[in-house]
Design a protein around this motif. Structure first.
Motif, short mmCIF file in Angstrom:
data_model
loop_
_atom_site.label_atom_id
_atom_site.label_comp_id
_atom_site.label_asym_id
_atom_site.label_seq_id
_atom_site.Cartn_x
_atom_site.Cartn_y
_atom_site.Cartn_z
N UNK A 183 -2.42 6.11 2.85
CA UNK A 183 -1.21 6.34 2.05
C UNK A 183 -0.70 7.77 2.23
N UNK A 184 0.61 7.91 2.42
CA UNK A 184 1.21 9.22 2.72
C UNK A 184 0.90 10.24 1.63
N UNK A 185 0.91 9.81 0.37
CA UNK A 185 0.70 10.76 -0.73
C UNK A 185 -0.68 11.40 -0.70
N UNK A 186 -1.65 10.73 -0.05
CA UNK A 186 -3.01 11.27 -0.01
C UNK A 186 -3.11 12.52 0.87
N UNK A 187 -2.12 12.71 1.75
CA UNK A 187 -2.20 13.85 2.67
C UNK A 187 -2.20 15.17 1.90
N UNK A 188 -1.53 15.21 0.75
CA UNK A 188 -1.47 16.44 -0.03
C UNK A 188 -2.84 16.74 -0.66
N UNK A 189 -3.49 15.70 -1.18
CA UNK A 189 -4.82 15.87 -1.77
C UNK A 189 -5.83 16.27 -0.71
N UNK A 190 -5.81 15.59 0.43
CA UNK A 190 -6.76 15.89 1.50
C UNK A 190 -6.55 17.29 2.05
N UNK A 191 -5.29 17.68 2.21
CA UNK A 191 -4.99 18.99 2.80
C UNK A 191 -5.36 20.13 1.87
N UNK A 192 -5.28 19.90 0.56
CA UNK A 192 -5.59 20.96 -0.39
C UNK A 192 -7.01 21.49 -0.19
N UNK A 193 -7.94 20.60 0.13
CA UNK A 193 -9.33 20.99 0.35
C UNK A 193 -9.41 22.05 1.45
N UNK A 194 -8.70 21.83 2.55
CA UNK A 194 -8.77 22.76 3.68
C UNK A 194 -7.82 23.93 3.52
N UNK A 195 -6.58 23.67 3.11
CA UNK A 195 -5.60 24.74 3.01
C UNK A 195 -5.98 25.76 1.94
N UNK A 196 -6.56 25.28 0.84
CA UNK A 196 -6.89 26.19 -0.26
C UNK A 196 -8.32 26.73 -0.14
N UNK A 237 0.80 -1.21 0.00
CA UNK A 237 0.00 0.00 0.00
C UNK A 237 0.84 1.27 0.00
N UNK A 238 2.16 1.12 0.07
CA UNK A 238 3.04 2.27 0.07
C UNK A 238 3.21 2.87 1.45
N UNK A 239 4.11 3.84 1.59
CA UNK A 239 4.33 4.50 2.90
C UNK A 239 3.01 5.05 3.45
N UNK A 240 2.82 4.86 4.74
CA UNK A 240 1.57 5.25 5.39
C UNK A 240 1.79 6.41 6.37
N UNK A 241 0.69 7.09 6.67
CA UNK A 241 0.70 8.15 7.67
C UNK A 241 -0.55 7.99 8.52
N UNK A 242 -0.43 8.23 9.82
CA UNK A 242 -1.56 8.06 10.73
C UNK A 242 -2.67 9.06 10.46
N UNK A 243 -3.91 8.60 10.59
CA UNK A 243 -5.06 9.46 10.35
C UNK A 243 -5.06 10.66 11.30
N UNK A 244 -4.65 10.46 12.54
CA UNK A 244 -4.63 11.57 13.48
C UNK A 244 -3.69 12.67 13.00
N UNK A 245 -2.53 12.24 12.50
CA UNK A 245 -1.57 13.21 11.97
C UNK A 245 -2.13 13.92 10.74
N UNK A 246 -2.83 13.17 9.89
CA UNK A 246 -3.44 13.75 8.69
C UNK A 246 -4.43 14.84 9.08
#
Length: 306
Positions: free
Chosen positions: A156-169, A84-93
């Motif tokens: 997946x770690x790469x999803x953090x950028x997609x998810x964050x764009x919604x809020x950051x932008x 599944x590739x490098x992962x990141x915790x949901x809490x951190x996301x």
């Protein structure tokens, strides 16, 4: 028993992997298998693994299920692995996602002369919106730290950028830029709001936020610490819809739309509503599938509608 783990990636050099595990299909659990793979191949920690049967049934960790629970009966079996590739915790996301607006709103509000190249006084509407936005995302950060218990540990770690764009932008830079600009400044026609208008919106927002918090507490209490167990939620909001936390979130942002009359607030709310509706439908179907006695009168997101 003997388990051969092969990769669905034909170019993988780490597989096939042969494991000799003590026990039988009825005693060997998915967690035991996952830990064994990790021991042999440290790169693939459990959250990075997806192991499936030949008919593509996913062997889920954390549910204390054995191989036999997935129809595996033989002492020798072949299973299939996907990285599944490098992962990141949901809490951190979540913490990363909600931090963006907490940066952009103070920047555009307090450094307005820098961003808009003009000096002006903020209107009451702008000031009230600023504090509502800060309180909202501060609440989300605190809920992430102290209330939420996640059914899935990582993504997946790469999803953090997609998810964050919604809020950051959308709810960060875009919303802040258009709401705190000189066109809504004190004394402008576009900023005119009666006290009833402003404080009515604040009252609806506050009710929705407190209601949202109450539903998060209800969901937290359904899941004992350190588990991924699921149960049917009941109580305030849940008697009408499966995801009242999403519904109250939409109401809160609807109040901000009415308060600001800004297209940027409407844009964020429409996009967020669409996404939450998709999530609500998915969770609603999961409840029906998992619990035979799930209340049939509940809707997914909007009371009495859908």
């Amino acid at each position: 028993m003997k388990i051969t783990v092969t990769s669905r990636n034909p170019n993988s050099k780490a597989f096939p992997l042969t494991l000799e595990l003590a026990g039988s299909p009825t005693t060997v659990t998915i967690d035991t298998l996952s830990d064994a793979i990790h021991k042999k191949l440290p790169k693939y920690y459990p959250d990075r693994q997806r192991v499936t049967t030949e008919d593509k049934r996913v062997l889920e960790r954390g549910k204390n299920k054995s191989l036999a629970d997935y129809g595996i009966k033989d002492e020798e079996v072949t299973l299939y692995f996907k990285d599944l590739g490098p992962q990141i915790g949901w809490r951190t996301v979540f913490l990363i996602e909600y931090f963006g607006p907490l940066i952009f709103h103070p920047l555009f509000y307090h450094l307005s002369a820098l961003f808009y190249r003009s000096t002006f006084n903020h209107s009451t509407m702008q000031t009230v919106t600023y504090y509502l936005a800060i309180l909202h995302f501060a609440k989300r950060e605190l809920e992430t730290l102290y209330i939420h218990r996640f059914s899935h540990g990582t993504m997946p770690f790469t999803n953090v950028f997609k998810n964050s764009a919604h809020y950051w932008i959308l709810s960060g830079a875009n919303l802040a830029f258009w709401v705190y600009g000189p066109w809504f400044a004190e004394g402008t026609t576009m900023s005119e709001r009666s006290e009833v208008w402003i404080w009515g919106c604040v009252a609806v927002w506050a009710w929705a936020q407190l209601s949202n918090l109450a539903t998060h507490v209800t969901l937290r209490n359904l899941r004992p610490p350190g588990t991924r167990s699921r149960a049917i939620p009941y109580g305030y909001g849940f008697d009408l819809v499966s995801c009242p936390n999403y519904f109250f979130e939409i109401v809160a942002w609807g109040a901000i739309c009415v308060l600001t009359l800004s297209w940027s607030a409407v844009l964020f709310t429409v996009v967020a509503t669409g996404q939450m509706y998709l999530w609500a439908i998915k969770k609603h179907k999961q409840y029906y599938k998992e619990f035979k006695n799930y209340p049939r009168s509940r809707k997914a997101l909007f009371p009495f509608i859908a």
